[in-house]
Design a protein around this motif. Structure first.
Motif, PDB file in Angstrom:
ATOM      1  N   THR A 143       0.859  -1.176   0.000  1.00 54.79           N
ATOM      2  CA  THR A 143       0.000   0.000   0.000  1.00 54.79           C
ATOM      3  C   THR A 143       0.901   1.233   0.000  1.00 54.79           C
ATOM      4  O   THR A 143       1.958   1.236   0.627  1.00 54.79           O
ATOM      5  CB  THR A 143      -0.904   0.019   1.243  1.00 54.79           C
ATOM      6  N   ILE A 144       0.468   2.273  -0.724  1.00 48.37           N
ATOM      7  CA  ILE A 144       1.267   3.499  -0.848  1.00 48.37           C
ATOM      8  C   ILE A 144       0.558   4.629  -0.117  1.00 48.37           C
ATOM      9  O   ILE A 144      -0.660   4.789  -0.226  1.00 48.37           O
ATOM     10  CB  ILE A 144       1.471   3.893  -2.324  1.00 48.37           C
ATOM     11  N   SER A 145       1.321   5.402   0.618  1.00 47.28           N
ATOM     12  CA  SER A 145       0.799   6.655   1.167  1.00 47.28           C
ATOM     13  C   SER A 145       1.866   7.731   1.034  1.00 47.28           C
ATOM     14  O   SER A 145       3.046   7.486   1.293  1.00 47.28           O
ATOM     15  CB  SER A 145       0.376   6.489   2.631  1.00 47.28           C
ATOM     16  N   SER A 158      11.897  17.445   0.733  1.00 44.04           N
ATOM     17  CA  SER A 158      11.916  15.978   0.646  1.00 44.04           C
ATOM     18  C   SER A 158      10.500  15.460   0.427  1.00 44.04           C
ATOM     19  O   SER A 158       9.589  15.777   1.210  1.00 44.04           O
ATOM     20  CB  SER A 158      12.501  15.366   1.919  1.00 44.04           C
ATOM     21  N   LEU A 159      10.313  14.693  -0.654  1.00 44.85           N
ATOM     22  CA  LEU A 159       9.060  13.998  -0.906  1.00 44.85           C
ATOM     23  C   LEU A 159       9.183  12.584  -0.351  1.00 44.85           C
ATOM     24  O   LEU A 159      10.156  11.873  -0.634  1.00 44.85           O
ATOM     25  CB  LEU A 159       8.762  13.945  -2.404  1.00 44.85           C
ATOM     26  N   LEU A 160       8.199  12.178   0.433  1.00 42.52           N
ATOM     27  CA  LEU A 160       8.227  10.872   1.079  1.00 42.52           C
ATOM     28  C   LEU A 160       7.130   9.978   0.510  1.00 42.52           C
ATOM     29  O   LEU A 160       5.982  10.408   0.380  1.00 42.52           O
ATOM     30  CB  LEU A 160       8.031  11.016   2.588  1.00 42.52           C
ATOM     31  N   CYS A 161       7.494   8.731   0.184  1.00 38.64           N
ATOM     32  CA  CYS A 161       6.525   7.727  -0.256  1.00 38.64           C
ATOM     33  C   CYS A 161       6.648   6.538   0.682  1.00 38.64           C
ATOM     34  O   CYS A 161       7.679   5.844   0.694  1.00 38.64           O
ATOM     35  CB  CYS A 161       6.811   7.303  -1.704  1.00 38.64           C
ATOM     36  N   HIS A 162       5.608   6.339   1.491  1.00 43.35           N
ATOM     37  CA  HIS A 162       5.609   5.222   2.437  1.00 43.35           C
ATOM     38  C   HIS A 162       4.967   3.999   1.757  1.00 43.35           C
ATOM     39  O   HIS A 162       3.809   4.045   1.333  1.00 43.35           O
ATOM     40  CB  HIS A 162       4.831   5.589   3.700  1.00 43.35           C
ATOM     41  N   VAL A 163       5.724   2.927   1.648  1.00 40.23           N
ATOM     42  CA  VAL A 163       5.255   1.670   1.059  1.00 40.23           C
ATOM     43  C   VAL A 163       5.206   0.657   2.193  1.00 40.23           C
ATOM     44  O   VAL A 163       6.232   0.362   2.814  1.00 40.23           O
ATOM     45  CB  VAL A 163       6.201   1.191  -0.060  1.00 40.23           C
ATOM     46  N   TRP A 164       4.032   0.105   2.461  1.00 39.50           N
ATOM     47  CA  TRP A 164       3.902  -0.729   3.650  1.00 39.50           C
ATOM     48  C   TRP A 164       2.951  -1.905   3.419  1.00 39.50           C
ATOM     49  O   TRP A 164       2.190  -1.938   2.455  1.00 39.50           O
ATOM     50  CB  TRP A 164       3.420   0.102   4.842  1.00 39.50           C
ATOM     51  N   THR A 197       4.669  -8.548   7.747  1.00 38.08           N
ATOM     52  CA  THR A 197       4.808  -7.814   6.490  1.00 38.08           C
ATOM     53  C   THR A 197       5.928  -6.793   6.633  1.00 38.08           C
ATOM     54  O   THR A 197       6.475  -6.575   7.716  1.00 38.08           O
ATOM     55  CB  THR A 197       3.492  -7.113   6.112  1.00 38.08           C
ATOM     56  N   PHE A 198       6.233  -6.139   5.513  1.00 36.55           N
ATOM     57  CA  PHE A 198       7.357  -5.203   5.489  1.00 36.55           C
ATOM     58  C   PHE A 198       6.879  -3.813   5.101  1.00 36.55           C
ATOM     59  O   PHE A 198       5.824  -3.631   4.495  1.00 36.55           O
ATOM     60  CB  PHE A 198       8.433  -5.688   4.501  1.00 36.55           C
ATOM     61  N   SER A 199       7.722  -2.843   5.446  1.00 40.73           N
ATOM     62  CA  SER A 199       7.442  -1.456   5.055  1.00 40.73           C
ATOM     63  C   SER A 199       8.772  -0.755   4.799  1.00 40.73           C
ATOM     64  O   SER A 199       9.819  -1.153   5.316  1.00 40.73           O
ATOM     65  CB  SER A 199       6.664  -0.718   6.148  1.00 40.73           C
ATOM     66  N   LEU A 200       8.714   0.269   3.965  1.00 40.88           N
ATOM     67  CA  LEU A 200       9.895   1.086   3.697  1.00 40.88           C
ATOM     68  C   LEU A 200       9.433   2.480   3.270  1.00 40.88           C
ATOM     69  O   LEU A 200       8.251   2.705   2.997  1.00 40.88           O
ATOM     70  CB  LEU A 200      10.790   0.450   2.630  1.00 40.88           C
ATOM     71  N   THR A 201      10.396   3.387   3.215  1.00 44.29           N
ATOM     72  CA  THR A 201      10.109   4.766   2.797  1.00 44.29           C
ATOM     73  C   THR A 201      11.072   5.165   1.692  1.00 44.29           C
ATOM     74  O   THR A 201      12.293   5.017   1.825  1.00 44.29           O
ATOM     75  CB  THR A 201      10.224   5.740   3.979  1.00 44.29           C
ATOM     76  N   GLN A 231       0.854   2.835  -8.572  1.00 41.71           N
ATOM     77  CA  GLN A 231       1.389   4.197  -8.659  1.00 41.71           C
ATOM     78  C   GLN A 231       0.438   5.182  -7.996  1.00 41.71           C
ATOM     79  O   GLN A 231      -0.780   5.071  -8.133  1.00 41.71           O
ATOM     80  CB  GLN A 231       1.622   4.593 -10.121  1.00 41.71           C
ATOM     81  N   GLN A 232       1.018   6.137  -7.293  1.00 41.28           N
ATOM     82  CA  GLN A 232       0.236   7.232  -6.718  1.00 41.28           C
ATOM     83  C   GLN A 232       0.872   8.551  -7.123  1.00 41.28           C
ATOM     84  O   GLN A 232       2.082   8.730  -7.000  1.00 41.28           O
ATOM     85  CB  GLN A 232       0.150   7.124  -5.196  1.00 41.28           C
ATOM     86  N   ASP A 233       0.043   9.463  -7.638  1.00 38.13           N
ATOM     87  CA  ASP A 233       0.516  10.765  -8.102  1.00 38.13           C
ATOM     88  C   ASP A 233       0.227  11.832  -7.057  1.00 38.13           C
ATOM     89  O   ASP A 233      -0.724  11.722  -6.272  1.00 38.13           O
ATOM     90  CB  ASP A 233      -0.161  11.156  -9.418  1.00 38.13           C
TER      91      ASP A 233
END
Length: 486
Positions: A143-145, A158-164, A197-201, A231-233
Motif C-alpha cells: 500500500t502506498i501513502s 523531501s518527498l516521502l513515499c511510504h510503502v507498507w 509484512t514489510f514497510s519502507l520509505t 502508482q500514486q501521483d
C-alpha cells in the motif's frame, strides 16, 4: 521460491499439487501410514487457501481407526477423531468420504497475517501414524501513502513515499516527475512489522522552484503479488516565503507621517501582516490588496499613518508577518527617527555707517543637532559669520545663534540680509530676511562747524540788537533841543 504474480501463484500451486498427487499413486515400500504434504504453500492475505495433505495406509481406510490432526506450531487447528470432526473458526477438514480416499487437506476460509507459519499434518491409523509439514507464506501487496507535500521555493524539500504491508519483502520503488524517473532518491531498508509484512520509505530530496508547482510527482511500486505496477501521483504545493523591506524615512514632530512595510514575493497570497509599536498591535494600519507578480508570487504594502510627537523617538516600530511558507513569523524592527524643524528669529537693529554692527539669527527647537546655517546678502553667502555650538534644550531639541559682524557703509542701505537654514526636518530651506537701515554718524568737525555757525548767528543777532539800540538812542538826543526851542 519466487512468485511472479496471481496467475503464476495459481499455476505453480496446481503444478506442484498435480506432481505430488501423481507421486502419491506410486506405491513405494514404507510404513503402514504414509503422509505427503507440499513443502510450501502461498496465499494472499484475505483469500482462502488449501493446505495439501495426502495419506496412504495398507489396505483400506477404516474411519473408526482414523485420526487426523493439524497443528500451527504447537496449537491444534483442526482434527478428526474416529467419526468426530472439529476445527477452529475458519478452518475445516474434508468430508469422511474424502478422508476414506486419503485426502486430509485442511482449508482456511480467510487468511490473516496470523495464519502464516509452519503447519503439521499428523495421521493416525490404528497404532500407526505419520506426519508431514507445509509452511504457509503470505502474499501481500503493498500500500502506498504520500504525506501531503509542501515545498518552499529555494529551500531543500523531501518527498516521502511510504510503502507498507507487503510480503515477501522484495519490491521495486521509484520516484517519477512528469513520467520520468528521477535520480538521487533514497530508499530505506525494509522493516519487518509485527504481522510479518514489510514497510519502507522512498525519499526524493531536491531544491524546489516555483515552476515545480505544475509538475506531477509519482511514486511507482512493483511487487510480485501485483499484476501490474502500483502508482500514486501527487501535485506539489510550492510556497514562496515573503521578504520584508521598510523604507527608512524620518518623521517630523507635528507632521502626519506614514510608515511603509513592503511585503514581497509570497505564495500563496494569504498573509497576515500588522504594524507593532513596542510589541503592541497598531489597529489603525491598512494594507493594499495583494498584487500578482509575473512569476506568480504576490506583493503588498502595509501602511501606518500617524502624527508623531517627540516622545515617539524612544519607540520601536515593527512590521510583523505570518505566512504558510515561514516556519516562524517574520519581523523587522525600525527605530523611528523623530525630527524637529527649526524656527528662525532675527534680532532687528539699525546699522550705523562706518561703525561695527552685528546681525544675530537665533535658530531654535531643531533635532537632530546637525544644521547648516548661513547669512546671505542679496542672495550671496557672506563669509566670516560665526555660530555658537548647538545647545540642548529641556525637550531634547537644540538651539544656536548665527552672528555676522561687519562695518556698514552708506552703500549697504537697502541691501537684503537673509538668515538661511538647511535641516533634515525641513522639506526645503528656511529663510528669514531683513533690510538694514543705515544711520549717518556725526563727527567732531561737524559739531565744531555747527557750534561756530551757532555762535556766528548768535553774535550777529547781538550786534544787530546793539546797533539798533544805539541808533534809536541817538535819534532821541537829536530831537530833544528842537523841543526846547519851541
Amino acid at each position: 521460491m519466487t512468485v511472479p504474480g496471481w496467475t503464476g501463484v495459481s499455476s505453480l500451486a496446481l503444478g506442484v499439487g498435480g506432481l505430488l498427487l501423481s507421486l502419491l499413486f506410486l506405491r513405494t515400500p514404507g510404513p503402514k501410514v504414509q503422509v505427503t504434504t507440499t513443502p510450501s504453500s502461498w496465499a494472499r492475505l484475505g483469500s482462502g487457501v488449501l493446505l495439501h495433505c495426502r495419506f496412504t495406509v495398507e489396505g483400506s481406510v477404516a474411519l473408526d481407526s482414523l485420526r487426523v490432526q493439524w497443528y500451527l506450531g504447537e496449537v491444534k487447528v483442526a482434527w478428526y477423531d474416529r467419526g468426530r470432526s472439529q476445527a477452529q473458526s475458519g478452518a475445516s477438514l474434508p468430508s469422511e468420504k474424502e478422508l476414506q480416499s486419503g485426502h486430509a487437506s485442511m482449508s482456511l476460509a480467510t487468511v490473516t497475517p496470523w495464519d502464516k507459519g509452519m503447519y503439521k499434518c499428523v495421521v493416525w491409523h490404528g497404532e500407526h501414524h505419520h506426519q508431514g509439514e507445509t509452511r504457509l507464506h503470505l502474499l501481500v501487496g503493498p500500500t502506498i501513502s504520500i504525506p501531503r507535500p509542501q515545498a518552499v521555493a529555494g529551500k531543500e524539500t523531501s518527498l516521502l513515499c511510504h510503502v507498507w504491508g507487503f510480503f515477501p519483502m522484495d519490491v521495486d520503488v521509484v520516484w517519477l516527475r512528469d513520467g520520468q524517473v528521477q535520480k538521487g532518491f533514497t530508499c530505506s531498508s525494509p522493516q519487518r512489522k509485527l504481522d510479518g509484512t514489510f514497510s519502507l520509505t522512498l525519499t526524493y530530496t531536491f531544491t524546489a522552484d516555483l515552476h515545480d508547482s505544475g509538475s506531477v510527482f509519482s511514486c511507482r511500486v512493483y511487487h510480485e503479488v501485483l499484476g501490474q505496477s502500483l502508482q500514486q501521483d501527487v501535485f506539489l504545493d510550492i510556497l514562496a516565503a515573503p521578504t520584508v523591506s521598510i523604507p527608512r524615512q524620518p518623521a517630523v514632530v507635528g507632521m502626519k507621517t506614514s510608515l511603509l512595510c513592503h511585503i514581497r514575493g509570497f505564495l500563496p497570497k494569504d498573509v497576515d501582516v500588522v504594524w507593532l509599536r513596542d510589541g503592541q498591535v497598531l489597529k489603525d494600519s491598512t494594507h493594499s490588496s495583494p498584487q500578482m507578480n509575473p512569476d506568480g508570487t504576490f506583493d503588498l504594502t502595509l501602511t501606518y499613518t500617524f502624527t508623531p510627537a517627540r516622545s515617539d523617538a524612544s519607540s520601536v516600530f515593527s512590521c510583523h508577518v505570518h505566512h504558510a511558507a515561514l516556519e516562524q513569523p517574520l519581523q523587522e524592527d525600525v527605530p523611528l527617527v523623530i525630527l524637529d524643524a527649526p524656527t528662525i528669529s532675527i534680532q532687528r537693529q539699525q546699522g550705523i555707517a562706518d561703525a561695527e554692527t552685528s546681525l544675530l539669527c537665533h535658530v531654535k527647537g531643531f533635532f537632530p543637532k546637525d544644521v547648516d546655517v548661513a547669512w546671505l546678502r542679496d542672495g550671496q553667502v557672506l563669509q566670516g559669520s560665526t555660530q555658537s555650538s548647538p545647545k540642548r534644550n529641556q525637550d531634547g531639541t537644540f538651539s544656536l545663534t548665527l552672528t555676522y559682524t561687519f562695518t556698514p557703509t552708506h552703500s549697504d542701505a537697502g541691501s537684503i540680509f537673509s538668515c538661511h537654514v538647511h535641516h533634515a526636518a525641513l522639506g526645503h530651506p528656511l529663510q528669514a530676511n531683513i533690510s538694514l537701515n543705515i544711520l549717518v554718524q556725526s563727527t567732531d568737525m561737524d559739531q565744531t562747524r555747527r557750534l561756530i555757525i551757532v555762535i556766528i548767528i548768535i553774535a550777529g543777532t547781538v550786534v544787530i540788537i546793539i546797533v539798533s539800540h544805539l541808533i534809536n538812542r541817538k535819534k532821541g538826543h537829536s530831537e530833544s533841543p528842537r523841543a526846547s526851542k519851541s
